[in-house]
Design a protein around this motif. Structure first.
Motif, mmCIF file in Angstrom:
data_model
loop_
_atom_site.group_PDB
_atom_site.id
_atom_site.type_symbol
_atom_site.label_atom_id
_atom_site.label_comp_id
_atom_site.label_asym_id
_atom_site.label_seq_id
_atom_site.Cartn_x
_atom_site.Cartn_y
_atom_site.Cartn_z
ATOM 1 N N PRO A 159 12.223 5.001 -3.200
ATOM 2 C CA PRO A 159 12.941 4.012 -2.381
ATOM 3 C C PRO A 159 13.309 2.789 -3.235
ATOM 4 N N GLU A 160 14.491 2.261 -2.991
ATOM 5 C CA GLU A 160 14.933 1.073 -3.734
ATOM 6 C C GLU A 160 14.013 -0.111 -3.465
ATOM 7 N N THR A 161 13.848 -0.441 -2.193
ATOM 8 C CA THR A 161 12.983 -1.554 -1.799
ATOM 9 C C THR A 161 12.172 -1.153 -0.576
ATOM 10 N N LEU A 162 11.058 -1.826 -0.393
ATOM 11 C CA LEU A 162 10.236 -1.622 0.794
ATOM 12 C C LEU A 162 10.114 -2.952 1.529
ATOM 13 N N LEU A 163 10.425 -2.930 2.819
ATOM 14 C CA LEU A 163 10.256 -4.115 3.645
ATOM 15 C C LEU A 163 8.770 -4.423 3.774
ATOM 16 N N LEU A 164 8.444 -5.602 4.249
ATOM 17 C CA LEU A 164 7.046 -6.027 4.351
ATOM 18 C C LEU A 164 6.210 -5.032 5.162
ATOM 19 N N GLN A 165 6.764 -4.535 6.253
ATOM 20 C CA GLN A 165 6.044 -3.560 7.080
ATOM 21 C C GLN A 165 5.763 -2.278 6.272
ATOM 22 N N ASP A 166 6.727 -1.851 5.477
ATOM 23 C CA ASP A 166 6.539 -0.669 4.636
ATOM 24 C C ASP A 166 5.570 -0.944 3.487
ATOM 25 N N GLN A 167 5.516 -2.174 3.025
ATOM 26 C CA GLN A 167 4.539 -2.517 1.985
ATOM 27 C C GLN A 167 3.122 -2.335 2.528
ATOM 28 N N GLY A 168 2.949 -2.601 3.807
ATOM 29 C CA GLY A 168 1.657 -2.330 4.443
ATOM 30 C C GLY A 168 1.343 -0.847 4.429
ATOM 31 N N ARG A 169 2.327 -0.008 4.664
ATOM 32 C CA ARG A 169 2.135 1.444 4.611
ATOM 33 C C ARG A 169 1.801 1.898 3.194
ATOM 34 N N PHE A 170 2.448 1.276 2.215
ATOM 35 C CA PHE A 170 2.153 1.554 0.812
ATOM 36 C C PHE A 170 0.673 1.270 0.534
ATOM 37 N N ILE A 171 0.210 0.137 0.995
ATOM 38 C CA ILE A 171 -1.181 -0.274 0.767
ATOM 39 C C ILE A 171 -2.147 0.695 1.437
ATOM 40 N N ILE A 172 -1.840 1.105 2.651
ATOM 41 C CA ILE A 172 -2.699 2.076 3.337
ATOM 42 C C ILE A 172 -2.733 3.392 2.561
ATOM 43 N N GLY A 173 -1.578 3.870 2.132
ATOM 44 C CA GLY A 173 -1.522 5.103 1.347
ATOM 45 C C GLY A 173 -2.318 4.988 0.062
ATOM 46 N N TYR A 174 -2.195 3.842 -0.599
ATOM 47 C CA TYR A 174 -2.939 3.613 -1.842
ATOM 48 C C TYR A 174 -4.438 3.703 -1.595
ATOM 49 N N TYR A 175 -4.943 2.937 -0.648
ATOM 50 C CA TYR A 175 -6.390 2.881 -0.434
ATOM 51 C C TYR A 175 -6.951 4.190 0.121
ATOM 52 N N GLN A 176 -6.198 4.866 0.976
ATOM 53 C CA GLN A 176 -6.694 6.137 1.482
ATOM 54 C C GLN A 176 -6.743 7.192 0.381
ATOM 55 N N GLN A 177 -5.726 7.226 -0.473
ATOM 56 C CA GLN A 177 -5.742 8.180 -1.584
ATOM 57 C C GLN A 177 -6.857 7.839 -2.562
ATOM 58 N N TYR A 178 -7.001 6.572 -2.903
ATOM 59 C CA TYR A 178 -8.019 6.178 -3.876
ATOM 60 C C TYR A 178 -9.422 6.475 -3.346
ATOM 61 N N GLN A 179 -9.643 6.209 -2.065
ATOM 62 C CA GLN A 179 -10.941 6.478 -1.465
ATOM 63 C C GLN A 179 -11.260 7.968 -1.503
ATOM 64 N N SER A 180 -10.254 8.803 -1.373
ATOM 65 C CA SER A 180 -10.477 10.251 -1.354
ATOM 66 C C SER A 180 -11.057 10.753 -2.675
ATOM 67 N N PHE A 181 -10.859 10.038 -3.751
ATOM 68 C CA PHE A 181 -11.409 10.448 -5.049
ATOM 69 C C PHE A 181 -12.929 10.341 -5.086
ATOM 70 N N PHE A 182 -13.498 9.565 -4.186
ATOM 71 C CA PHE A 182 -14.936 9.323 -4.215
ATOM 72 C C PHE A 182 -15.680 10.010 -3.079
ATOM 73 N N GLU A 183 -14.956 10.735 -2.238
ATOM 74 C CA GLU A 183 -15.609 11.445 -1.148
ATOM 75 C C GLU A 183 -16.281 12.693 -1.680
ATOM 76 N N LYS A 184 -17.409 13.017 -1.080
ATOM 77 C CA LYS A 184 -18.153 14.205 -1.477
ATOM 78 C C LYS A 184 -17.349 15.436 -1.066
ATOM 79 N N LYS A 185 -17.153 16.319 -2.004
ATOM 80 C CA LYS A 185 -16.462 17.572 -1.718
ATOM 81 C C LYS A 185 -17.458 18.567 -1.152
ATOM 82 N N GLU A 186 -17.046 19.289 -0.110
ATOM 83 C CA GLU A 186 -17.928 20.301 0.470
ATOM 84 C C GLU A 186 -18.048 21.482 -0.484
#
Length: 134
Positions: free
Chosen positions: A99-126
């Motif tokens: 995307p060329e630019t992200l509006l402020l509301q979409d920047q919030g979605r970016f942040i959620i995606g970032y933290y959820q993906q990053y957190q997944s690296f530390f979850e215990k795998k079954e």
């Protein structure tokens, strides 16, 4: 308010979410993790320190640079195939361009995606035995 569309986010990574801002956030998290794993030591400055704000606002300008940097990091990690596959899966959701630019509301979605993906690296795998018990 005319453009308001309620979007629900879970508390865990949503691999099926194809929202461009969310996907860019996930991609950024993978690129940062790749950088950290490739360095093998504690970094003074990560891509998050240098590019997080600009990547969340202007992905089309920042991500090509980060993807080029990632190619060097891929050569230094123990499992480059893991990162290559993960990057490919995420980038497939970008509809062929950043995307060329992200509006402020979409920047919030970016942040959620970032933290959820990053957190997944530390979850215990079954393990297979845990999955068989369930």
């Amino acid at each position: 308010n005319r453009n308001y569309k309620k979007e629900e986010f879970g508390v865990a990574l949503d691999k099926d979410n194809c929202g461009q801002a969310y996907v860019c956030g996930r991609l950024f998290a993978v690129l940062e993790k790749l950088q950290r794993d490739a360095s093998g030591i504690k970094l003074n400055r990560t891509i998050k320190d240098a590019y997080f704000a600009s990547a969340s606002a202007k992905p089309a300008i920042v991500f090509p640079k980060l993807i080029k940097l990632a190619q060097n990091h891929l050569n230094k990690v123990k499992s480059p195939a893991y990162y290559s596959i993960l990057l490919g899966e995420i980038m497939d959701k970008l509809n062929g361009e950043f995307p060329e630019t992200l509006l402020l509301q979409d920047q919030g979605r970016f942040i959620i995606g970032y933290y959820q993906q990053y957190q997944s690296f530390f979850e215990k795998k079954e393990t297979n035995s845990e999955m068989e018990e369930n």
